[in-house]
Scaffold this active site. Structure first.
Site, PDB file in Angstrom:
ATOM      1  N   ASP A  36      -2.242  -9.667  -0.686  1.00  0.00           N
ATOM      2  CA  ASP A  36      -3.244  -8.848   0.239  1.00  0.00           C
ATOM      3  C   ASP A  36      -3.608  -9.858   1.382  1.00  0.00           C
ATOM      4  O   ASP A  36      -3.918 -11.019   1.037  1.00  0.00           O
ATOM      5  CB  ASP A  36      -4.511  -8.448  -0.587  1.00  0.00           C
ATOM      6  CG  ASP A  36      -5.236  -7.653   0.346  1.00  0.00           C
ATOM      7  OD1 ASP A  36      -5.540  -7.811   1.157  1.00  0.00           O
ATOM      8  OD2 ASP A  36      -5.993  -6.562  -0.590  1.00  0.00           O
ATOM      9  N   LYS A  89      -8.418  -2.246  15.216  1.00  0.00           N
ATOM     10  CA  LYS A  89      -7.220  -3.298  15.863  1.00  0.00           C
ATOM     11  C   LYS A  89      -7.994  -3.899  17.152  1.00  0.00           C
ATOM     12  O   LYS A  89      -7.658  -5.148  17.174  1.00  0.00           O
ATOM     13  CB  LYS A  89      -6.206  -2.345  16.360  1.00  0.00           C
ATOM     14  CG  LYS A  89      -5.330  -1.883  15.471  1.00  0.00           C
ATOM     15  CD  LYS A  89      -4.576  -2.735  14.479  1.00  0.00           C
ATOM     16  CE  LYS A  89      -3.423  -3.366  15.110  1.00  0.00           C
ATOM     17  NZ  LYS A  89      -2.578  -4.294  14.262  1.00  0.00           N
ATOM     18  N   LYS A 107       3.880  10.122  10.321  1.00  0.00           N
ATOM     19  CA  LYS A 107       3.729   9.826  11.930  1.00  0.00           C
ATOM     20  C   LYS A 107       4.296  10.999  12.633  1.00  0.00           C
ATOM     21  O   LYS A 107       5.439  11.771  12.036  1.00  0.00           O
ATOM     22  CB  LYS A 107       4.212   8.480  12.316  1.00  0.00           C
ATOM     23  CG  LYS A 107       3.591   7.404  11.614  1.00  0.00           C
ATOM     24  CD  LYS A 107       2.118   6.990  12.342  1.00  0.00           C
ATOM     25  CE  LYS A 107       1.504   6.019  11.461  1.00  0.00           C
ATOM     26  NZ  LYS A 107       1.755   4.885  10.795  1.00  0.00           N
ATOM     27  N   THR A 132       1.026  -1.237  -0.156  1.00  0.00           N
ATOM     28  CA  THR A 132      -0.089  -0.085   0.041  1.00  0.00           C
ATOM     29  C   THR A 132       0.937   1.419  -0.090  1.00  0.00           C
ATOM     30  O   THR A 132       2.080   1.103  -0.238  1.00  0.00           O
ATOM     31  CB  THR A 132      -0.979  -0.015   1.206  1.00  0.00           C
ATOM     32  OG1 THR A 132       0.015   0.365   2.414  1.00  0.00           O
ATOM     33  CG2 THR A 132      -1.762  -1.354   1.243  1.00  0.00           C
ATOM     34  N   THR A 190      -1.869  -3.057  19.575  1.00  0.00           N
ATOM     35  CA  THR A 190      -1.441  -1.561  20.049  1.00  0.00           C
ATOM     36  C   THR A 190      -2.082  -1.516  21.209  1.00  0.00           C
ATOM     37  O   THR A 190      -3.071  -1.663  21.747  1.00  0.00           O
ATOM     38  CB  THR A 190      -1.809  -0.561  18.913  1.00  0.00           C
ATOM     39  OG1 THR A 190      -1.818   0.819  19.456  1.00  0.00           O
ATOM     40  CG2 THR A 190      -3.310  -0.884  18.426  1.00  0.00           C
ATOM     41  N   ASP A 191      -1.367  -0.522  21.962  1.00  0.00           N
ATOM     42  CA  ASP A 191      -2.122   0.110  23.387  1.00  0.00           C
ATOM     43  C   ASP A 191      -3.271   0.990  23.120  1.00  0.00           C
ATOM     44  O   ASP A 191      -3.909   1.301  23.909  1.00  0.00           O
ATOM     45  CB  ASP A 191      -0.796   1.055  24.062  1.00  0.00           C
ATOM     46  CG  ASP A 191      -0.313   2.126  23.481  1.00  0.00           C
ATOM     47  OD1 ASP A 191      -0.627   2.194  22.244  1.00  0.00           O
ATOM     48  OD2 ASP A 191       0.497   2.791  24.217  1.00  0.00           O
TER      49      ASP A 191
HETATM   50  P1  NAD Z   1       3.002   0.474   8.348  1.00  0.00           P
HETATM   51  O1  NAD Z   1       1.821   1.401   8.173  1.00  0.00           O
HETATM   52  O2  NAD Z   1       4.054   1.407   8.405  1.00  0.00           O
HETATM   53  O3  NAD Z   1       2.863  -0.711   7.473  1.00  0.00           O
HETATM   54  C1  NAD Z   1       1.877  -1.377   7.288  1.00  0.00           C
HETATM   55  C2  NAD Z   1       2.391  -2.400   6.214  1.00  0.00           C
HETATM   56  O4  NAD Z   1       1.274  -3.361   6.075  1.00  0.00           O
HETATM   57  C3  NAD Z   1       2.782  -1.718   4.772  1.00  0.00           C
HETATM   58  O5  NAD Z   1       3.981  -2.492   4.250  1.00  0.00           O
HETATM   59  C4  NAD Z   1       1.435  -2.050   3.983  1.00  0.00           C
HETATM   60  O6  NAD Z   1       1.961  -2.239   2.493  1.00  0.00           O
HETATM   61  C5  NAD Z   1       1.215  -3.389   4.642  1.00  0.00           C
HETATM   62  N1  NAD Z   1      -0.506  -3.719   4.243  1.00  0.00           N
HETATM   63  C6  NAD Z   1      -1.334  -2.818   4.691  1.00  0.00           C
HETATM   64  N2  NAD Z   1      -2.489  -3.403   4.190  1.00  0.00           N
HETATM   65  C7  NAD Z   1      -2.251  -4.850   3.731  1.00  0.00           C
HETATM   66  C8  NAD Z   1      -3.017  -5.652   3.321  1.00  0.00           C
HETATM   67  N3  NAD Z   1      -4.585  -5.567   3.285  1.00  0.00           N
HETATM   68  N4  NAD Z   1      -2.407  -7.136   2.932  1.00  0.00           N
HETATM   69  C9  NAD Z   1      -0.899  -6.731   3.028  1.00  0.00           C
HETATM   70  N5  NAD Z   1      -0.314  -5.848   3.456  1.00  0.00           N
HETATM   71  C10 NAD Z   1      -1.094  -4.772   3.892  1.00  0.00           C
HETATM   72  O7  NAD Z   1       2.554   0.184   9.938  1.00  0.00           O
HETATM   73  P2  NAD Z   1       3.735   0.047  11.257  1.00  0.00           P
HETATM   74  O8  NAD Z   1       3.822   1.465  12.007  1.00  0.00           O
HETATM   75  O9  NAD Z   1       4.724  -0.579  10.647  1.00  0.00           O
HETATM   76  O10 NAD Z   1       2.670  -0.884  12.073  1.00  0.00           O
HETATM   77  C11 NAD Z   1       2.962  -2.333  11.726  1.00  0.00           C
HETATM   78  C12 NAD Z   1       1.931  -3.084  12.871  1.00  0.00           C
HETATM   79  O11 NAD Z   1       2.213  -2.546  14.250  1.00  0.00           O
HETATM   80  C13 NAD Z   1       0.428  -2.559  12.761  1.00  0.00           C
HETATM   81  O12 NAD Z   1      -0.555  -3.688  13.063  1.00  0.00           O
HETATM   82  C14 NAD Z   1       0.207  -1.527  13.916  1.00  0.00           C
HETATM   83  O13 NAD Z   1      -1.169  -1.476  14.349  1.00  0.00           O
HETATM   84  C15 NAD Z   1       1.262  -1.939  15.055  1.00  0.00           C
HETATM   85  N6  NAD Z   1       1.774  -0.836  16.022  1.00  0.00           N
HETATM   86  C16 NAD Z   1       2.193  -0.006  15.231  1.00  0.00           C
HETATM   87  C17 NAD Z   1       2.915   1.181  16.268  1.00  0.00           C
HETATM   88  C18 NAD Z   1       3.546   2.350  15.794  1.00  0.00           C
HETATM   89  O14 NAD Z   1       3.868   3.196  16.840  1.00  0.00           O
HETATM   90  N7  NAD Z   1       3.698   2.509  14.377  1.00  0.00           N
HETATM   91  C19 NAD Z   1       2.752   0.745  17.690  1.00  0.00           C
HETATM   92  C20 NAD Z   1       1.917  -0.300  18.169  1.00  0.00           C
HETATM   93  C21 NAD Z   1       1.577  -1.279  17.201  1.00  0.00           C
HETATM   94  O1  DAU Z   2       0.351   3.841  20.426  1.00  0.00           O
HETATM   95  C1  DAU Z   2       0.665   3.233  19.411  1.00  0.00           C
HETATM   96  C2  DAU Z   2       0.221   3.634  18.148  1.00  0.00           C
HETATM   97  O2  DAU Z   2       0.941   4.774  18.077  1.00  0.00           O
HETATM   98  C3  DAU Z   2       0.114   2.708  17.098  1.00  0.00           C
HETATM   99  O3  DAU Z   2      -0.956   1.998  17.242  1.00  0.00           O
HETATM  100  C4  DAU Z   2      -0.069   3.477  15.700  1.00  0.00           C
HETATM  101  O4  DAU Z   2      -0.248   2.792  14.570  1.00  0.00           O
HETATM  102  C5  DAU Z   2       0.819   4.748  15.712  1.00  0.00           C
HETATM  103  O5  DAU Z   2       0.437   5.667  14.377  1.00  0.00           O
HETATM  104  C6  DAU Z   2       0.900   5.647  16.754  1.00  0.00           C
HETATM  105  O6  DAU Z   2      -0.493   6.286  16.806  1.00  0.00           O
HETATM  106  P1  DAU Z   2      -0.377   7.959  17.126  1.00  0.00           P
HETATM  107  O7  DAU Z   2      -1.610   8.409  16.834  1.00  0.00           O
HETATM  108  O8  DAU Z   2      -0.222   8.146  18.894  1.00  0.00           O
HETATM  109  O9  DAU Z   2       0.773   8.299  16.570  1.00  0.00           O
HETATM  110  P2  DAU Z   2       1.120   9.841  15.711  1.00  0.00           P
HETATM  111  O10 DAU Z   2       2.474   9.710  15.225  1.00  0.00           O
HETATM  112  O11 DAU Z   2      -0.104   9.940  14.600  1.00  0.00           O
HETATM  113  O12 DAU Z   2       0.795  10.845  16.955  1.00  0.00           O
HETATM  114  C7  DAU Z   2       1.754  11.017  18.143  1.00  0.00           C
HETATM  115  C8  DAU Z   2       0.930  12.064  18.744  1.00  0.00           C
HETATM  116  O13 DAU Z   2       1.329  13.315  17.961  1.00  0.00           O
HETATM  117  C9  DAU Z   2      -0.600  12.343  18.615  1.00  0.00           C
HETATM  118  O14 DAU Z   2      -1.036  12.820  20.274  1.00  0.00           O
HETATM  119  C10 DAU Z   2      -0.979  13.191  17.963  1.00  0.00           C
HETATM  120  C11 DAU Z   2       0.191  14.155  17.675  1.00  0.00           C
HETATM  121  N1  DAU Z   2       0.448  14.807  16.309  1.00  0.00           N
HETATM  122  C12 DAU Z   2       0.471  13.736  15.340  1.00  0.00           C
HETATM  123  C13 DAU Z   2       0.850  14.412  14.123  1.00  0.00           C
HETATM  124  C14 DAU Z   2       0.859  13.440  12.802  1.00  0.00           C
HETATM  125  C15 DAU Z   2       0.669  16.101  16.142  1.00  0.00           C
HETATM  126  O15 DAU Z   2       0.533  16.911  17.051  1.00  0.00           O
HETATM  127  N2  DAU Z   2       0.907  16.712  14.875  1.00  0.00           N
HETATM  128  C16 DAU Z   2       0.928  15.825  13.792  1.00  0.00           C
HETATM  129  O16 DAU Z   2       0.978  16.212  12.607  1.00  0.00           O
END
Ligand code: NAD
Ligand code: DAU
Length: 346
Positions: free
Chosen positions: A68, A163, A198, A45, A134-135
């Site tokens: 997918d 989730k 992010k 994606t 995720t939390d």
């Molecule tokens: P990301 O968005 O960077 O990556 C998601 C990946 O999933 C991409 O490579 C995308 O191509 C693939 N994908 C999406 N839809 C798909 C589908 N239908 N079939 C196959 N592949 C598909 O996400 P991330 O930040 O690496 O998060 C990974 C996992 O960890 C997620 O499940 C998220 O909920 C969880 N998580 C993320 C965070 C965080 O802070 N980023 C924290 C806690 C948990």
């Molecule tokens: O807690 C785990 C989660 O953390 C994961 O499950 C999600 O996949 C991941 O995206 C993340 O979610 P958040 O919403 O906490 O992350 P984000 O980086 O989008 O935002 C972090 C904090 O910063 C949130 O309070 C919103 C704020 N923010 C975010 C963006 C993108 C801003 O103030 N400005 C911004 O432009």
């Protein structure tokens, strides 16, 4: 002391291995588990990028398959052809702001995708399934307290609701079918290869270009940050030693208000705080997240290794050194999203 189980990984399917956390996980497994064969299954994606794993292409134990997770025939064929014994499920729609603009893809991938994987994996005899969650499924905290594994589910955004639905399907497969599913719930990750929608990579890139840094609301929402490599090692620990049917929270006891993170990034880059713009808040913005990691510490012996200030400075350096990567992923679709999400706010 609770009994742990030892599970030997032989042939694993990693979903979402072209995304942020998945690509770090794939790299770690190939480096540290030389006997393990790994299939990276990813739909590519907007968030999935083969450049993030291009250095692994020639590895003898590594196969990439574009697919997918909702495509049951393709998942089935992949599991059987590669004799997969374990699925580590990262693939998801992962960005809260996108789920507010449109939730359909979140329900499809994060709910129906999990149901598809569980059904096909069980039928194919896959021995263990790790759901990376995720939390955010626990909702929002006030000034005190932390999320434990027994905190009730109270998801607030379309992302976290999808989730949570996936997690509950995992719970149902364990209780109804005795299928060995484990769920991890981690706090906010930072580190290399994170898509710049992010907070941390977006602020680094905006600051590097002297652009405006959009901080939602009063900037005092709190997130609990962990380096992606610490998260990946925790997922590996759960995959190898965790007890089926259990949930494991993952966190590094590292709470920060958003505005303090943004100011720290500006300081590392030597940029002025005048770049900060307070913008309209995210609808339904959760105020505070904080993880109690006592269970994974006590039961499985996992502890985070990377100190935040050092990890953040290294992450800033990584974005400085990898400009071609982030410029490419920020073109096209990303620009349309940025317009839609930020135009009404700025
Ligand atoms: P990301 O968005 O960077 O990556 C998601 C990946 O999933 C991409 O490579 C995308 O191509 C693939 N994908 C999406 N839809 C798909 C589908 N239908 N079939 C196959 N592949 C598909 O996400 P991330 O930040 O690496 O998060 C990974 C996992 O960890 C997620 O499940 C998220 O909920 C969880 N998580 C993320 C965070 C965080 O802070 N980023 C924290 C806690 C948990
Ligand atoms: O807690 C785990 C989660 O953390 C994961 O499950 C999600 O996949 C991941 O995206 C993340 O979610 P958040 O919403 O906490 O992350 P984000 O980086 O989008 O935002 C972090 C904090 O910063 C949130 O309070 C919103 C704020 N923010 C975010 C963006 C993108 C801003 O103030 N400005 C911004 O432009």
């Amino acid at each position: 002391m609770t009994q742990t189980t030892q599970h030997t990984l032989r042939s694993i399917l990693v979903t979402g291995g072209a995304g942020f956390i998945g690509s770090n996980f794939v790299r770690m497994i190939l480096a540290e588990r030389p006997g393990v064969r790994l299939v990276n299954y990813d739909a590519l994606t907007y968030a999935g990028n083969l450049e993030s794993v291009a250095d692994l292409d020639a590895h003898p134990n590594y196969t990439f398959i574009r697919g997918d997770i909702c495509d049951s025939a393709k998942v089935d064929e992949t599991l059987r052809r590669h004799g997969v014994d374990t699925i580590i499920h990262f693939a998801a729609e992962s960005h809260v702001d996108r789920s507010i603009l449109s939730a359909a893809e979140f329900v499809r991938t994060n709910v129906m995708g999990v149901q598809t994987l569980l059904s096909v994996a069980m039928a194919a005899g896959v021995e263990r399934f790790v759901q990376v969650s995720t939390d955010e499924v626990y909702g929002s905290l006030g000034a005190e307290g932390k999320f434990s594994e027994t905190t009730p589910i109270a998801a607030n955004s379309p992302y976290s609701a999808s989730k949570a639905a996936g997690d509950l399907l995992c719970r149902a497969w364990f209780h109804t079918h005795d299928y060995p599913v484990l769920v991890t719930r981690c706090s906010n990750n930072y580190g290399p290869w994170q898509f710049p929608e992010k907070l941390i990579p977006l602020m680094i890139i905006k600051a590097m270009g002297d652009g405006e840094l959009p901080v939602y609301g009063d900037g005092k929402n709190v997130r609990d940050w962990i380096h992606v490599e610490d998260h990946c090692r925790a997922v590996l620990t759960v995959a190898e030693q965790g007890r089926p049917g259990e949930v494991y929270n993952i966190g590094a006891d590292n709470e920060w208000a958003n505005i303090d993170i943004v100011k720290t990034i500006l300081k590392i880059l030597g940029k002025p705080e005048s770049l900060i713009r307070y913008v309209k808040d995210r609808p339904g913005h959760d105020r505070r997240y904080a993880i109690d990691p006592a269970k994974i510490h006590g039961e499985l012996g996992w502890k985070p290794q990377i100190q935040f200030e050092q990890g953040l400075a290294a992450t800033v350096r990584w974005y400085q050194q990898n400009e071609p990567w982030w410029r490419r992923v920020m073109s096209g679709e990303y620009m349309n999203y940025y317009e839609k999400n930020y135009a009404p706010k700025m």
